[in-house]
Design a protein around this motif. Structure first.
Motif, PDB file in Angstrom:
ATOM      1  N   TRP A 187       0.834  -1.204   0.000  1.00  0.00           N
ATOM      2  CA  TRP A 187       0.000   0.000   0.000  1.00  0.00           C
ATOM      3  C   TRP A 187       0.865   1.249   0.000  1.00  0.00           C
ATOM      4  CZ3 TRP A 187      -4.048  -1.145   4.444  1.00  0.00           C
ATOM      5  CH2 TRP A 187      -4.833  -2.247   4.063  1.00  0.00           C
ATOM      6  N   ARG A 188       0.554   2.159  -0.905  1.00  0.00           N
ATOM      7  CA  ARG A 188       1.167   3.486  -0.895  1.00  0.00           C
ATOM      8  C   ARG A 188       0.292   4.372  -0.009  1.00  0.00           C
ATOM      9  NH1 ARG A 188       1.209   2.731  -7.256  1.00  0.00           N
ATOM     10  NH2 ARG A 188      -0.566   1.507  -6.510  1.00  0.00           N
ATOM     11  N   VAL A 189       0.835   4.782   1.106  1.00  0.00           N
ATOM     12  CA  VAL A 189       0.020   5.478   2.102  1.00  0.00           C
ATOM     13  C   VAL A 189      -0.532   6.786   1.552  1.00  0.00           C
ATOM     14  CG1 VAL A 189       0.034   6.515   4.416  1.00  0.00           C
ATOM     15  CG2 VAL A 189       1.215   4.354   4.005  1.00  0.00           C
ATOM     16  N   ARG A 190       0.146   7.386   0.590  1.00  0.00           N
ATOM     17  CA  ARG A 190      -0.378   8.625   0.000  1.00  0.00           C
ATOM     18  C   ARG A 190      -1.734   8.395  -0.661  1.00  0.00           C
ATOM     19  NH1 ARG A 190       3.305   6.945  -4.113  1.00  0.00           N
ATOM     20  NH2 ARG A 190       2.302   6.876  -6.174  1.00  0.00           N
ATOM     21  N   ARG A 191      -2.042   7.132  -1.011  1.00  0.00           N
ATOM     22  CA  ARG A 191      -3.313   6.841  -1.670  1.00  0.00           C
ATOM     23  C   ARG A 191      -4.415   6.430  -0.700  1.00  0.00           C
ATOM     24  NH1 ARG A 191      -2.371   3.901  -7.520  1.00  0.00           N
ATOM     25  NH2 ARG A 191      -1.029   5.508  -8.427  1.00  0.00           N
ATOM     26  N   ILE A 192      -4.059   6.064   0.506  1.00  0.00           N
ATOM     27  CA  ILE A 192      -5.094   5.675   1.466  1.00  0.00           C
ATOM     28  C   ILE A 192      -5.287   6.714   2.560  1.00  0.00           C
ATOM     29  CG2 ILE A 192      -4.705   3.217   1.057  1.00  0.00           C
ATOM     30  CD1 ILE A 192      -3.280   3.123   3.792  1.00  0.00           C
ATOM     31  N   ARG A 193      -4.338   7.617   2.711  1.00  0.00           N
ATOM     32  CA  ARG A 193      -4.454   8.676   3.710  1.00  0.00           C
ATOM     33  C   ARG A 193      -4.404  10.001   2.959  1.00  0.00           C
ATOM     34  NH1 ARG A 193      -3.776   8.867   9.333  1.00  0.00           N
ATOM     35  NH2 ARG A 193      -4.457   6.701   9.236  1.00  0.00           N
ATOM     36  N   LEU A 194      -5.531  10.340   2.334  1.00  0.00           N
ATOM     37  CA  LEU A 194      -5.585  11.509   1.472  1.00  0.00           C
ATOM     38  C   LEU A 194      -5.420  12.786   2.285  1.00  0.00           C
ATOM     39  CD1 LEU A 194      -8.554  10.448  -0.835  1.00  0.00           C
ATOM     40  CD2 LEU A 194      -6.105  10.014  -1.136  1.00  0.00           C
ATOM     41  N   HIS A 195      -4.847  13.794   1.644  1.00  0.00           N
ATOM     42  CA  HIS A 195      -4.677  15.124   2.229  1.00  0.00           C
ATOM     43  C   HIS A 195      -3.739  15.114   3.432  1.00  0.00           C
ATOM     44  CE1 HIS A 195      -7.962  15.914  -0.427  1.00  0.00           C
ATOM     45  NE2 HIS A 195      -8.811  15.217   0.297  1.00  0.00           N
ATOM     46  N   LYS A 196      -2.910  14.086   3.539  1.00  0.00           N
ATOM     47  CA  LYS A 196      -1.911  14.029   4.600  1.00  0.00           C
ATOM     48  C   LYS A 196      -0.536  13.896   3.957  1.00  0.00           C
ATOM     49  CE  LYS A 196      -4.632  13.655   8.334  1.00  0.00           C
ATOM     50  NZ  LYS A 196      -4.583  14.514   9.520  1.00  0.00           N
TER      51      LYS A 196
END
Length: 260
Positions: A187-196
């Motif tokens: 998982w690329r966290v930029r894609r699951i934790r938007l606007h962070k």
């Protein structure tokens, strides 16, 4: 679920958007551009990139005028011509994909940034890489990105134009949403934790060998994410549960089931 765009329609969009900013396979850039920009020329109303204080055209005029004080000097109109980024050495569709991403940065209120010299180096490395498309190469294996492993199950990748472009082209293909990411084993966290701001953090579940346990861990981390659990704590959870998987393998064998 809406049907994903077909390959032909995606290529058409990429080509058309690329043609909007490509002239003879080059993109004209000004000082104010997020990608390829730089320090603005000190001459009044000039939008070109300064080599030092002045752009090349105004610097030549200033020298011809006897190097007067800039405050007392009339620079005249903006010189004809501007800096360009040449994409001529890139194959299609990579050329179109990169041009598409650069076009999007010009509409984005918070785009990634890259100075002209850095962008020129970036393009040279792309030319030498042999990569033909953003979609045909694993993101974690890009030769131009330095990966810093932080612990088992996590990796930090430098975010910027490349990840921005990958995300943009993925979205054009109808992918790249949160649910798409949840189905993957990395998982690329930029894609699951938007606007962070995630610093390119990746959560890796590939070391959890048993599919049933991997799926359970992913469901748990998904819940953590949806309840706004911190990224650092999610990283720790993945590390701990990966170690649990290793211990289970040693104690119960490679074919262990939940009943074991």
């Amino acid at each position: 679920m809406a049907a994903q765009p077909n390959f032909s329609s995606v290529m058409t969009v990429l080509r058309e958007r690329a043609e909007e900013i490509l002239i003879d396979d080059a993109i004209s850039v000004s000082a104010d551009d997020a990608i390829g920009g730089g320090t603005r020329c000190s001459a009044t109303a000039c939008t070109q990139i300064a080599a030092k204080k002045l752009c090349v055209g105004h610097h030549d005029r200033w020298k011809s005028a006897g190097r007067p004080e800039l405050d007392a000097w009339d620079p005249g109109p903006e010189p004809v011509g501007s800096k360009t980024l040449s994409l001529s050495g890139l194959p299609v569709p990579l050329k179109w994909e990169l041009a598409y991403a650069i076009a999007l940065t010009r509409e984005d209120p918070d785009p990634p940034t890259m100075r002209l010299s850095s962008m020129q180096n970036f393009i040279r490395v792309l030319e030498a890489s042999g990569i033909t498309s953003l979609m045909g190469h694993p993101e974690t294996a890009w030769p131009i990105m330095k990966a810093q492993r932080t612990a088992a199950g996590t990796m930090k990748l430098k975010p910027g134009l490349l990840t921005y472009a990958i995300d943009a082209v993925d979205q054009l293909h109808g992918r790249g949403g949160i649910d798409d990411e949840y189905h993957l084993d990395v998982w690329r966290v930029r894609r699951i934790r938007l606007h962070k701001r995630t610093n390119g953090t990746i959560l890796r579940f590939t070391e959890i060998g048993r599919p049933w346990l991997r799926d359970a861990v992913k469901q748990f981390i998904k819940w953590r994410n949806e309840t706004e659990y911190s990224i650092t704590c999610m990283q720790r959870d993945v590390i701990t549960l990966t170690r649990l998987s290793t211990a289970l393998h040693l104690v119960a064998g490679p074919h262990a089931t939940p009943s074991d």
